[in-house]
Design an enzyme around this catalytic site. Structure first.
Site, PDB file in Angstrom:
ATOM      1  N   ASN A 122       0.817  -1.201   0.000  1.00  0.00           N
ATOM      2  CA  ASN A 122       0.000   0.000   0.000  1.00  0.00           C
ATOM      3  C   ASN A 122       0.859   1.262   0.000  1.00  0.00           C
ATOM      4  O   ASN A 122       0.962   1.947  -1.011  1.00  0.00           O
ATOM      5  CB  ASN A 122      -0.941  -0.029   1.213  1.00  0.00           C
ATOM      6  CG  ASN A 122      -2.007   1.036   1.148  1.00  0.00           C
ATOM      7  OD1 ASN A 122      -1.889   1.989   0.391  1.00  0.00           O
ATOM      8  ND2 ASN A 122      -3.055   0.877   1.933  1.00  0.00           N
ATOM      9  N   ASP A 123       1.498   1.525   1.127  1.00  0.00           N
ATOM     10  CA  ASP A 123       2.231   2.790   1.237  1.00  0.00           C
ATOM     11  C   ASP A 123       3.372   2.911   0.233  1.00  0.00           C
ATOM     12  O   ASP A 123       3.701   4.006  -0.202  1.00  0.00           O
ATOM     13  CB  ASP A 123       2.763   2.948   2.664  1.00  0.00           C
ATOM     14  CG  ASP A 123       1.619   2.970   3.670  1.00  0.00           C
ATOM     15  OD1 ASP A 123       0.572   3.543   3.329  1.00  0.00           O
ATOM     16  OD2 ASP A 123       1.773   2.407   4.758  1.00  0.00           O
TER      17      ASP A 123
END
Lengths: 480, 102
Positions: free
Chosen positions: A406-407
């Site tokens: 995600n990040d």
């Protein structure tokens, strides 16, 4: 004679530690380096047990209590080996943290016992000589107290880090926590200074112990799970320094060199890890990532609608692509899906699709986490690409499959200066033609911020547990 | 002041060792690829287990009737062993996986 033999044992120990650590920083020699250091450690340990002697009241004593020592060694060795062998690859980071805590606790216990020993000597000193005696022992008290503080902070911090990584301890912070932490630390150090000048106050030692444990807990508490590797690495170097304190105390060269070596290398490693995320250590420790900043970035990101893709569509898109890049993340590790992922890669390759992996340096919970995981599943080394390489490949890629990352693919790191991860280098997946994101839900990642990528027109979401989704994809593609 | 100077002179050997070791520690891992960060941390974690030597000394010196020292020493040796053995075994397991494909 024994004295000289022991010196040689310690010399061998120190040299193997240095060489071992050196070899550990090169993939080709890493495993040998680890074994070398382990060999040196065994020599130093058994040398100490059988050859260590000390003078007391004019006579030379050897160490006693062999039964106790060996009982502890054997139990520790069995439990340690079993724990280390049984742990899942995904749980490695917390295992390291746990073992680190054990080392810290060991250092703190040594300090306590040595201090009790010292206070008995002080109590036995006649009042006329007490001032003289106190002056004599001051350096020793300093080292003991230092070892106690560092060791117990490392122990408490590591336990919290361990609990956080396996999900038992939740992030916890309140306003003014940093100030409270500073006050507690200052109190511990203040008491320590007082103690050095008044070593007869035995009970103060336990007050220092309590404050240090408290500081260790609340120092790690507010730091987000994504930053745990950095914290563990830092605590690792703390324990190194605590071990070096023991070396100072016993004038023991192998403890001193080993401890300082780890202290220095660990500190540098911590900084290197921070650099890989393009953040400063201070930012990691005080910023409490994803805590208080969540609100700001969350509002900015929660916009638009995401689009879902069905399994069969995803399978179709991938089997007709020329080039597929897989971006693994923590979701893959949690789902234990590395083998299934390799399976999918093989099936696609058989269909003539070029498959590669794009690995972000901090994907997962620790730097290198993904490499270890994929290596376990037998994924070939030469299709694992580092970030820069991968970013060159994205423009010619048809499908990017993001598995629980995600990040590390959040475009906000490039475009939104208000985002807490602004400035972190990311995998530029948007350069590819299509992006398929597999996640369990729309929940934000560990940094606690929304990801704009999921709302972009090129992106389609494929919800579900990574392992299940990959298995279904494999079946779909095989049958297609 | 005198006391501090005395301390430095009497411990100069140790102080030299500390300073040189700091440089060695920084020097030898400077070029580590990020792939190896985790195993390296784990290996360093095992190495600081040398603290067990202190625990063994504490244990071995403890008088037979000093139960506090015996108990604490026993726990210290136990924890130290966990650190050393567990640390090296975990590191070896991580690195084993790298080796297969080399």
């Amino acid at each position: 004679m024994n004295q000289h033999l022991l010196t040689i044992c310690y010399l061998i120990g120190s040299i193997t530690f240095i060489l071992g650590l050196k070899m550990l920083s090169n993939p080709a020699s890493a495993r040998k380096g680890n074994l070398l250091a382990a060999g040196g450690m065994s020599i130093a340990i058994f040398g100490t047990i059988f050859l260590f002697s000390y003078d007391e009241n004019g006579t030379t004593h050897y160490l006693g209590n062999y039964i106790w020592i060996f009982a502890a060694l054997i139990i520790g060795a069995i439990v340690g080996t079993l724990a280390a062998k049984k742990v899942q690859m995904t749980a490695m980071p917390e295992m390291v943290s746990l073992f680190n805590g054990m080392g810290g606790a060991c250092a703190a216990l040594i300090s306590i016992v040595e201090f009790n020993h010292l206070s008995k000597e002080l109590d036995a000193t006649p009042p006329a000589e007490i001032i003289q005696k106190i002056q004599e022992v001051q350096p020793t008290v300093l080292i003991i107290v230092l070892g106690l503080i560092i060791g117990s902070v490392s122990f408490a911090g590591s336990m919290i880090a361990w609990g956080k990584l396996n999900g038992k301890v939740k992030d916890f912070s309140f306003t003014g926590q940093n100030i409270l932490n500073m006050v507690v630390l200052a109190a511990a150090l203040g008491l320590a200074v007082y103690m050095i000048f008044n070593p007869q106050q035995h009970m103060l030692l336990y007050a220092i112990l309590g404050l240090s444990l408290f500081y260790g807990i609340f120092f790690v508490m507010p730091i987000g799970g994504a930053d745990m590797p950095v914290v563990i690495s830092l605590l690792n170097s703390f324990t190194g320094v605590a071990a070096a304190c023991g070396g100072f105390l016993y004038d023991n060269k192998v403890m001193l060199t080993g401890g300082i070596l780890v202290g220095a290398a660990g500190t540098l490693l911590t900084i290197l890890m921070c650099k890989a995320m393009n953040r400063s250590l201070k930012n990691v420790l005080i910023g409490s990532f994803g805590g208080n900043k969540k609100g700001v970035a969350g509002v900015a990101g929660a916009q638009g609608e995401h689009k879902e893709i069905s399994l069969s569509d995803a399978a179709m898109v991938m089997s007709y692509a020329n080039k597929v890049l897989i971006v693994p993340g923590y979701g893959l590790a949690v789902a234990q899906a590395q083998h299934t992922c390799h399976e999918l890669e093989k099936i696609l390759t058989e269909k003539g699709v070029e498959v590669k992996y794009a690995i972000h340096p901090v994907a997962g919970r620790m730097p290198g986490h993904m490499n270890v995981l994929l290596a376990e599943a037998d994924v070939s080394y030469d299709i694992l690409m580092e970030m820069e390489q991968a970013n060159d490949e994205f423009p010619t890629t048809d499908v990017v499959l993001i598995l629980g990352a995600n990040d590390v693919v959040n475009p906000a790191a490039k475009s939104d200066p208000a985002s807490p991860i602004y400035g972190m280098p990311i995998l530029d997946v948007e350069q590819a033609k299509t992006v398929i994101v597999n996640k369990r839900s729309m929940k934000p990642g560990y940094a606690g911020i929304e990801n704009d990528l999921f709302f972009r027109p090129k992106t389609s979401m494929l919800f579900g547990d990574a392992k299940k989704v990959l298995q279904d994809l494999c079946t779909e593609i095989k049958n297609a | 002041m005198n006391q501090v100077l005395n301390f430095i002179t009497s411990k100069q050997e140790i102080i030299y060792t500390v300073i040189l070791m700091i440089f060695v520690g920084i020097e030898i891992i400077e070029k580590v690829p990020s792939v190896l960060h985790t195993p390296l941390m784990s290996g360093a974690n095992a190495i600081h287990g040398v603290v067990i030597i202190g625990a063994i000394i504490v244990m071995g010196k403890a008088e037979q009737d000093n139960y506090l020292a015996l108990a604490l020493g026993f726990i210290a040796v136990l924890l130290g062993t966990l650190n050393v053995v567990g640390g090296f075994v975990v590191t070896d397991r991580m690195l084993e996986m790298f080796k297969k494909k080399k």
